[in-house]
Design an enzyme around this catalytic site. Structure first.
Site, PDB file in Angstrom:
ATOM      1  N   GLY A  37     -22.488   3.625  21.468  1.00 47.97           N
ATOM      2  CA  GLY A  37     -22.853   3.806  20.344  1.00 47.97           C
ATOM      3  C   GLY A  37     -24.099   2.849  19.985  1.00 47.97           C
ATOM      4  NE  ARG A  41     -20.666  -2.289  23.158  1.00 47.99           N
ATOM      5  CZ  ARG A  41     -20.277  -2.903  22.296  1.00 47.99           C
ATOM      6  NH1 ARG A  41     -19.824  -1.332  22.438  1.00 47.99           N
ATOM      7  NH2 ARG A  41     -19.505  -3.392  21.336  1.00 47.99           N
ATOM      8  NE  ARG A 104     -17.221   7.162  20.534  1.00 46.19           N
ATOM      9  CZ  ARG A 104     -17.865   6.565  20.207  1.00 46.19           C
ATOM     10  NH1 ARG A 104     -18.677   6.219  20.553  1.00 46.19           N
ATOM     11  NH2 ARG A 104     -16.663   4.827  19.757  1.00 46.19           N
ATOM     12  CB  SER A 107     -15.253  -0.752  20.067  1.00 47.80           C
ATOM     13  OG  SER A 107     -16.410  -0.182  18.809  1.00 47.80           O
ATOM     14  CG  ASP A 221     -10.943  -2.757  14.762  1.00 47.88           C
ATOM     15  OD1 ASP A 221     -12.180  -2.741  15.711  1.00 47.88           O
ATOM     16  OD2 ASP A 221     -10.664  -2.422  14.134  1.00 47.88           O
ATOM     17  NE  ARG A 234     -15.912  -7.120  19.091  1.00 48.93           N
ATOM     18  CZ  ARG A 234     -16.025  -5.853  18.163  1.00 48.93           C
ATOM     19  NH1 ARG A 234     -16.197  -4.767  18.045  1.00 48.93           N
ATOM     20  NH2 ARG A 234     -14.834  -5.844  17.007  1.00 48.93           N
TER      21      ARG A 234
HETATM   22  N1  HPA Z   1     -13.067   2.035  11.992  1.00 46.57           N
HETATM   23  C1  HPA Z   1     -13.530   2.844  12.464  1.00 46.57           C
HETATM   24  N2  HPA Z   1     -14.564   2.507  13.748  1.00 46.57           N
HETATM   25  C2  HPA Z   1     -14.246   1.723  14.705  1.00 46.57           C
HETATM   26  C3  HPA Z   1     -13.281   0.583  14.154  1.00 46.57           C
HETATM   27  C4  HPA Z   1     -12.442   1.120  13.121  1.00 46.57           C
HETATM   28  O1  HPA Z   1     -11.781   0.197  12.470  1.00 46.57           O
HETATM   29  N3  HPA Z   1     -13.265   0.183  15.482  1.00 46.57           N
HETATM   30  C5  HPA Z   1     -14.307   0.368  16.140  1.00 46.57           C
HETATM   31  N4  HPA Z   1     -14.613   1.816  15.432  1.00 46.57           N
END
Ligand code: HPA
Length: 253
Positions: A37, A41, A104, A107, A221, A234
């Protein structure tokens, strides 16, 4: 010549063929494209993992790079955040530049207790409320699905690396700041591994255009624990995911 391609001057003043959002000449983009995205990166992954790297796009700052991995041509192009943005880049990559394998790398937020920060999730399928393709699906709830050969090769690559990896369904949400915790609760209850914002549309576009697609994600996360990777960590924890994606694209390399 493809009518979607037009002549435009690039930043060096040299004429190149480009689409509306990608300023690359047609031959500048490989058939295999990795899609983070974040455009920075894309830069980091290209400089870290590819050889003979050159920048092929900077339109709107959405950086793209082409190089080689073990002798195989690869493009790493930022997709932006969310399905509408990814849809623009993937449509142009497939329809105008001939991309065939699109992976893709990104994260996601963990949604199960056994899914830990830094783990990798390989998405078999992605549930979503809506994608930019919703309009043509009408009453059908289409099930976006990963390419089996890529998925199988990615699982083997992850096992060979010893990276803690989960394979299953994910949730492609339209919102990061979600005001509907009840939807996330249903996802958790139904075994969804993680939430991100792009994979479902990637899988639908690949199905439509007979391409191969996969999403390989790093858990940055966690929705159940509230933990998050510090930004300093990260980048390094994303390296495993990039290597898994490259090995999946070229399993014999
Ligand atoms: N929500 C949506 N997209 C994300 C999240 C999330 O908690 N973490 C990384 N991409």
């Amino acid at each position: 010549m493809n009518p979607d391609l037009c002549n435009k001057a690039n930043l060096n003043g040299k004429n190149v063929k480009m689409t509306i959002h990608i300023g690359a000449d047609k031959g500048d983009i490989a058939e295999t494209v990795l899609l983070p995205g974040d455009p920075y990166r894309a830069k980091w992954a290209a400089e870290t993992f590819l050889s003979n790297v050159r920048q092929i796009n900077d339109v709107r700052g959405m950086l793209g790079f082409t190089g080689e991995w073990k002798g195989n041509p690869v493009t790493i192009q930022g997709s932006g955040m969310g399905m509408p943005s990814l849809s623009i880049y993937v449509n142009e990559l497939i329809r105008d530049y001939g991309a065939k394998t699109l992976i893709r790398i990104g994260s996601c937020g963990g949604m199960q207790e056994n899914v830990k920060l830094r783990d990798v999730i390989i998405a078999m399928t992605s549930t979503t409320l809506s994608t930019p393709s919703r309009g043509i699906m009408k009453e059908i709830n289409f099930a976006p699905c990963a390419d089996w050969s890529l998925l199988q090769a990615a699982v083997q690559a992850a096992e060979a690396k010893g990276t803690p990896t989960h394979v299953g369904g994910i949730y492609s949400s339209d919102v990061f700041y979600d005001e509907r915790p009840d939807l996330n609760e249903q996802m958790v209850r139904h075994g969804i591994l993680g939430v991100e914002m792009e994979a479902a549309e990637l899988y639908i576009l690949a199905a439509r255009h007979k391409c191969r697609a996969l999403a390989v994600l790093t858990v940055s996360d966690h929705l159940l624990t509230g933990e998050a990777l510090p930004s300093s960590e990260r980048q390094s924890s994303f390296g495993d995911m990039v290597e898994i994606a490259l090995q999946a694209a070229f399993p014999n390399a």
